[in-house]
Design an enzyme around this catalytic site. Structure first.
Site, PDB file in Angstrom:
ATOM      1  CB  CYS A   2      -1.177  -0.227   1.228  1.00  7.35           C
ATOM      2  SG  CYS A   2      -1.644  -1.221   1.593  1.00  7.35           S
ATOM      3  NE  ARG A  27       4.440   1.293  -1.247  1.00  5.94           N
ATOM      4  CZ  ARG A  27       5.451   0.001  -0.909  1.00  5.94           C
ATOM      5  NH1 ARG A  27       6.337   0.515  -0.900  1.00  5.94           N
ATOM      6  NH2 ARG A  27       5.459  -0.123   0.439  1.00  5.94           N
ATOM      7  CD1 TRP A  74      -3.275  -4.315  -5.368  1.00  5.56           C
ATOM      8  CD2 TRP A  74      -2.174  -5.555  -3.574  1.00  5.56           C
ATOM      9  NE1 TRP A  74      -3.156  -5.369  -5.635  1.00  5.56           N
ATOM     10  CE2 TRP A  74      -2.190  -6.789  -4.515  1.00  5.56           C
ATOM     11  CE3 TRP A  74      -1.576  -6.741  -2.873  1.00  5.56           C
ATOM     12  CZ2 TRP A  74      -2.095  -8.203  -4.445  1.00  5.56           C
ATOM     13  CZ3 TRP A  74      -1.459  -8.241  -2.722  1.00  5.56           C
ATOM     14  CH2 TRP A  74      -1.633  -8.169  -4.293  1.00  5.56           C
ATOM     15  CG  ASN A 100       2.187  -1.202   2.830  1.00  7.47           C
ATOM     16  OD1 ASN A 100       2.104  -2.192   2.524  1.00  7.47           O
ATOM     17  ND2 ASN A 100       3.697  -0.582   2.704  1.00  7.47           N
ATOM     18  N   GLY A 101       1.735  -3.683   4.936  1.00  7.09           N
ATOM     19  CA  GLY A 101       1.692  -5.214   5.579  1.00  7.09           C
ATOM     20  C   GLY A 101       0.703  -5.506   6.461  1.00  7.09           C
ATOM     21  CD  GLU A 482      10.824 -10.854 -16.916  1.00 11.56           C
ATOM     22  OE1 GLU A 482      10.683 -11.733 -16.069  1.00 11.56           O
ATOM     23  OE2 GLU A 482      10.482  -9.600 -17.036  1.00 11.56           O
ATOM     24  CE  LYS A 486       7.568  -7.688 -17.324  1.00  9.61           C
ATOM     25  NZ  LYS A 486       8.134  -8.287 -16.459  1.00  9.61           N
ATOM     26  CD  GLU A 489       4.225  -8.539 -15.018  1.00  8.52           C
ATOM     27  OE1 GLU A 489       3.490  -8.563 -14.100  1.00  8.52           O
ATOM     28  OE2 GLU A 489       5.158  -9.214 -15.572  1.00  8.52           O
ATOM     29  CG  HIS A 505       8.667 -34.763 -23.302  1.00 12.72           C
ATOM     30  ND1 HIS A 505       8.934 -35.522 -23.735  1.00 12.72           N
ATOM     31  CD2 HIS A 505      10.208 -34.384 -23.717  1.00 12.72           C
ATOM     32  CE1 HIS A 505       9.396 -36.336 -24.155  1.00 12.72           C
ATOM     33  NE2 HIS A 505      10.675 -35.547 -24.317  1.00 12.72           N
ATOM     34  CE  LYS A 604       8.392  -2.085 -10.265  1.00 14.78           C
ATOM     35  NZ  LYS A 604       8.169  -3.419 -11.193  1.00 14.78           N
TER      36      LYS A 604
HETATM   37  C1  AGP Z   1       7.043  -8.524 -12.620  1.00 13.58           C
HETATM   38  O1  AGP Z   1       7.174  -8.170 -13.936  1.00 13.58           O
HETATM   39  C2  AGP Z   1       6.431  -8.509 -11.720  1.00 13.58           C
HETATM   40  N1  AGP Z   1       5.646  -7.210 -11.509  1.00 13.58           N
HETATM   41  C3  AGP Z   1       6.900  -9.070 -11.101  1.00 13.58           C
HETATM   42  O2  AGP Z   1       6.359 -10.353 -10.375  1.00 13.58           O
HETATM   43  C4  AGP Z   1       7.468  -8.738  -9.432  1.00 13.58           C
HETATM   44  O3  AGP Z   1       8.786  -8.983 -10.583  1.00 13.58           O
HETATM   45  C5  AGP Z   1       7.820  -9.831  -8.306  1.00 13.58           C
HETATM   46  O4  AGP Z   1       6.724  -9.522  -7.651  1.00 13.58           O
HETATM   47  C6  AGP Z   1       8.979  -9.337  -6.943  1.00 13.58           C
HETATM   48  O5  AGP Z   1       9.579  -8.312  -7.248  1.00 13.58           O
HETATM   49  P1  AGP Z   1      10.522  -7.372  -6.489  1.00 13.58           P
HETATM   50  O6  AGP Z   1      11.758  -7.634  -7.326  1.00 13.58           O
HETATM   51  O7  AGP Z   1      10.173  -5.950  -6.023  1.00 13.58           O
HETATM   52  O8  AGP Z   1      10.947  -9.173  -5.374  1.00 13.58           O
END
Ligand code: AGP
Length: 609
Positions: A2, A27, A74, A100-101, A482, A486, A489, A505, A604
């Protein structure tokens, strides 16, 4: 997870709070609220939805007052709703808190308070803290906060206001970020730097267990026992626009285009372009200590985990050290054989990911040396690790990580070269060749970003597909992982990465006419087999977009399209190969009208386990 902001000074608090929260929406953005001390009473306004919904609610009736706190949420406990939005108060309205937490023992405290007759309006753990303040209030705001902190367990950044003491804000943190911005006759509180960067660059980065009492003219920091703590001022080097979009339509595109700079910045002080060697002045392990490491554990989440997989190849092949790579949320539950001869590397852009932080602490408990590779100075993971290699990617605001990933790859490659030389497992000539290749990467990325029209065409042509596959072998497979993340998401296309040799397989059953398959073919030692796999999917009428080096005339014989990247060494190829995949995801998301910077269900910084 958050975003928190606070202001106390001589200006109207609400305008800073809303502006600061807009810089922290990445956040978390499912609800938002503010609390302002207005004519001696704390006024709370909050609602479900993005920050704009709160702005609309406040239009024409902004709170009037020079002290306040704000929060973008969040959801963790309790679905997104008006009632579950922060700030939360006790029934009297005398105490207000944003958080936050996660308060792990909130339910037991809630039951205790319910038995005392408390009535709760929300499903949140945070509201329990506000009620606990009221229950424990002894006439002194500060000592009540300390009593609350002695009762609660979990992870938190907490910011409090108290109606009986309307000239101060109290804040504290454990396992979640919190900073204090230092002004003249005014002070700021925030989860992260972008919220305050337009107001001040002088900050205190709070550490776990510190309690700050913030007034317009002072910041008094102490521990739970009242022992004063003197804080060093941390000067933020980012300039204001660094945290803004800089003219790009989205943060993600800006951050993709920042990669030449973020790579250069991350090399600075570490790549000696004259001697063609790698230095890590920030690391103070001796060669003997490094030589004693007999196993490396790399632990991370999401994109950072994918960087860890690439790091495994680097460390095993260049430094000749056995490496295990784990998803952080799995690491501690598999009882890893970590000991005093282990090195645990945790990779985290935010430095606040709870799963990764927990894994780091477990590795330390088991006796490992720990190294954090992170992008946020002073983050929880940075402070908990024995040593830190910072990636200097600057603020990464888009939820989809791009420049952080490539700087993580760079950090892992530099570290592998560094360790390889320390352990004398990497010949000097090979090291020099790698370092020379590294010095060319920023310009090669710059060249690639100069012309992205082909990617835009593919995104428009195939952006309506609901499935996509990314395949490759060796380091190409690591990058394919990766690429798939991308795409899925931010465009919500169901994208999967597969080891090219594994398709037959089972997954080959899903390769049907018209499904797009991106085939990465940069790894010379498995090139022929990769081309065979390309032909395999082509034979099933897939649409094949191949990726190879400039000058590779072979791929065009079999693929429908070819993306060419500048020729470079096998270990450097991932640093370039991911660029077209980042852009493909970005433009496909645009084609599909998705919210590129804030994709659904995601945030994020994932600071809940
Ligand atoms: C990456 O595009 C994602 N948003 C997510 O997988 C991110 O990499 C993951 O949450 C890890 O975050 P961090 O690198 O801040 O630990």
């Amino acid at each position: 997870m958050c975003g928190i902001v606070g202001y106390i000074g001589y200006k109207q608090a609400a305008s800073f709070l809303l502006d600061g929260m807009s810089k922290l929406e990445y956040r978390g953005y499912d609800s938002a609220g503010v609390a302002v001390m207005e004519n001696g009473r704390i006024r709370v306004d909050k609602c479900v939805g993005r920050l704009d919904a709160l702005r609309q609610k406040l239009a024409g009736r902004m709170p009037v007052g020079t002290m306040g706190i704000g929060h973008t949420r969040w959801a963790t406990h309790g679905r997104p709703s008006d009632r579950n939005a922060h700030p939360h108060t006790d029934p009297s309205g005398n105490f207000v808190v944003v958080h936050n937490g996660i308060i792990e023992n909130y339910l037991s405290i809630k039951e205790e308070l319910l038995a005392k007759g408390h009535c709760f309006l929300s499903e949140t753990d945070t509201e329990v803290v506000a009620h606990l303040m009221a229950d424990l209030y002894d006439g002194d705001f500060e000592s009540t906060v300390k009593k609350v902190l002695q009762r609660i367990k979990g992870s938190y950044s907490l910011v409090f206001m108290c109606q009986m003491e309307p000239d101060k804000i109290i804040c504290t943190k454990k396992d979640n970020p919190l900073i204090i911005g230092l002004g003249e006759g005014e002070n700021y509180i925030a989860s992260d730097i972008p919220a305050i960067i337009n107001e001040t660059r002088r900050t205190f980065i709070m550490s776990d267990g510190e309690i700050a009492t913030v007034t317009a003219d002072s910041v008094w920091v102490q521990d739970i026992n009242g022992v004063p703590i003197s804080k060093k001022v941390f000067e933020v080097s980012w300039n204001a626009e660094a945290a803004e979009k800089g003219g790009f339509e989205h943060f993600m595109l800006k951050e993709i285009y920042e990669q030449p700079k973020s790579m250069r910045d991350t090399m600075t002080g570490r790549v000696d372009a004259e001697a063609l060697c790698i230095k890590f002045p920030e690391l103070n392990w001796s060669p003997e200590e490094m030589a004693a490491v007999d196993r490396i554990f790399i632990v991370a989440c999401g994109t950072a985990y994918h960087a860890g997989i690439v790091g495994k190849y680097y460390l095993e092949q260049l430094a000749k050290v056995p490496v295990e790579v784990d998803i952080a949320s799995e690491f501690r539950y598999r009882h890893p054989l970590v000991d005093g001869n282990s090195l645990c590397i945790v990779i985290s852009q935010s430095g606040e990911t709870s799963d990764t932080l927990a894994a780091l602490r477990e590795a330390k408990r088991l006796g490992a040396r720990t190294l954090a590779v992170t992008n946020v100075v002073g983050s929880s993971i940075a402070r908990d690790a024995d040593q830190v290699v910072y990636t200097y990617a600057g603020p990464e605001i888009a939820v989809a990580s791009t420049k952080a990933y490539t700087t993580q790859l760079l950090a892992m490659l530099m570290f592998a070269i560094y360790i390889g030389r320390l352990r004398e497992s990497l010949p000097e000539e090979k090291a020099k060749e790698l370092v020379k290749g590294l010095t060319l990467i920023p310009e090669q990325i710059h060249q690639m970003l100069e012309n992205v029209d082909q990617i835009k065409v593919f995104a428009r042509k195939y952006g309506s597909c609901e499935d996509a596959f990314f395949i490759g072998r060796s380091l190409d497979y690591a990058v394919a992982l990766e690429g798939a993340l991308k795409l899925k998401e931010i465009s919500y296309i169901h994208a999967e990465a597969y080891a090219a040799g594994e398709l037959k397989h089972g997954t080959l059953a899903l390769i049907v006419e018209g499904v797009p398959v991106i085939v990465l073919a940069t790894q010379e030692d498995v090139y022929d087999k990769t081309v065979s796999n390309l032909q395999e999917v082509k034979a099933r009428e897939a649409v094949v977009i191949a990726m190879g080096f400039v000058g590779d005339e072979n791929l065009a014989k079999y693929a429908d399209h070819v993306i060419y990247i500048p020729r470079t060494g096998k270990y450097l190829a991932p640093l370039l190969a991911v660029l077209p995949l980042q852009l493909l995801a970005y433009y496909a998301a645009l084609t599909r009208g998705c919210d590129v910077d804030k994709p659904r269900n995601l945030a994020k910084s994932v600071t809940v386990e």
